[in-house]
Enzyme design. Structure first.
Site, PDB file in Angstrom:
ATOM      1  CG  ASP A 137      33.604  41.773  40.640  1.00 46.31           C
ATOM      2  OD1 ASP A 137      33.716  40.546  40.510  1.00 46.31           O
ATOM      3  OD2 ASP A 137      34.306  42.603  40.028  1.00 46.31           O
ATOM      4  CG  HIS A 290      28.744  44.587  40.297  1.00 48.97           C
ATOM      5  ND1 HIS A 290      28.780  44.872  38.943  1.00 48.97           N
ATOM      6  CD2 HIS A 290      29.954  44.935  40.797  1.00 48.97           C
ATOM      7  CE1 HIS A 290      29.970  45.393  38.660  1.00 48.97           C
ATOM      8  NE2 HIS A 290      30.696  45.445  39.751  1.00 48.97           N
TER       9      HIS A 290
HETATM   10 ZN   LIG Z   1      33.811  45.972  42.596  1.00 52.92          ZN
END
Ligand SMILES: [Zn+2]
Length: 323
Positions: A137, A290
């Site tokens: 993400d 991430h």
């Molecule tokens: Zn995020």
């Protein structure tokens, strides 16, 4: 010297003293020069090594200034270019592989290698295969090229939930993700995580659409993805979910996380252990990680996480961008 007068003797001694003094001075000057030369060479080596480190590895400190970020961005863009060229060269004599790359380059439509699953199928109980879906993400980021390199090395595809703002900042990295056959999802434009107040379900959908436009600006108007991940997850945001689904999007959360968002610089070993603990008992694992400038240890932990998943019998898949 026996016949010398006192005066002669004294001047002879004086000359000798001067001679010795001169020799000492020359020795001192030589010694100092050698020491200075050695120090200079030493410092130069250290500087060169440092330059090499910064160029080839992930810098351990994050460059704060815009120029530094730009420089690191350029280096990394070159790195990806080199790798892609290298891959293309490696495959020069292999017609099939060449076709694979060509196919992968076309907006993922002809993606043939590996497992591609739609959002709804992933949680179906009938499919007993052990499949891991690596999801990243918030990117693209300065770390994207490193993540792509690792995935390439293991011949694994992943799903990238990109932010509209990040897509604007690192358009080349987003293009590489697509070229290499990865799946692209939408993670909104502005990454708000407070689903309340002025950020109504309608505002959320607008935010998703704004991200979709940012992605299209980079990848072309033909590029389509209806895959979304809620910033912070969709948990307890029923009205937002309904609004999103009504607008033709699908979304997916996760059931495993490496924990890189819990605080800054979570040690690599902790990230690996989080995954090891959380995958227990699952056939399908959607792993949240991430792709962000502040998540360097995520990149460091990735190879061992992949190795561990493989050792546990997992195959790797991507989440379909067209659900
Ligand atoms: Zn995020």
């Amino acid at each position: 010297m026996k016949n010398m007068t006192n005066y002669e003797l004294n001047s002879a001694l004086e000359r000798k003293r001067k001679k010795r003094k001169k020799k000492r001075t020359i020795r001192m000057v030589l010694l100092t020069s050698v020491v200075l030369l050695i120090s200079f060479i030493g410092i130069k080596n250290v500087i060169n090594k440092r330059k090499l480190l910064v160029k080839n590895n992930i810098s351990t400190t994050y460059a704060g200034s815009k120029e530094n970020i730009q420089e690191s961005k350029n280096n990394q863009e070159n790195k990806v270019d080199n790798n892609v060229n290298e891959n293309l060269n490696n495959n020069k004599n292999d017609k099939n592989d060449k076709n694979d790359i060509k196919n992968e380059s076309k907006n993922n439509k002809n993606f043939t290698k590996g497992i591609v699953m739609s959002v709804d199928k992933i949680w179906s109980k009938e499919d007993k295969r052990k499949v891991a879906f690596l999801t990243f993400d918030d990117g693209p980021s300065p770390h994207t090229p490193y993540i792509l390199d690792i995935l390439k090395k293991y011949d694994i595809k992943a799903t990238f939930f990109v932010l509209g703002t990040s897509a604007k900042n690192y358009p080349e990295f987003l293009k590489k993700e697509v070229e290499l056959g990865h799946s692209i999802g939408n993670h909104t434009y502005s990454h708000k995580i407070r689903y309340s107040g002025a950020y109504t379900p309608e505002a959320f959908v607008q935010d998703v659409k704004r991200c979709d436009n940012a992605i299209k600006e980079v990848l072309g108007q033909d590029f389509k993805t209806n895959l979304v991940r809620f910033p912070g997850g969709s948990f307890n945001h029923k009205s937002y979910e309904t609004a999103l689904l009504n607008s033709g999007f699908k979304h997916i959360d996760w059931n495993v996380e490496n924990g890189d968002a819990r605080r800054l610089n979570v040690p690599k070993e902790e990230l690996i252990n989080n995954v090891k603990e959380e995958i227990a008992g699952h056939n399908k694992v959607v792993i949240l990680m991430h792709d962000s400038a502040t998540k360097e240890t995520t990149v460091q932990a990735l190879p061992e996480i992949i190795e561990y998943l493989k050792s546990q019998g997992f195959e790797f898949g991507i989440i379909s961008q067209n659900n």
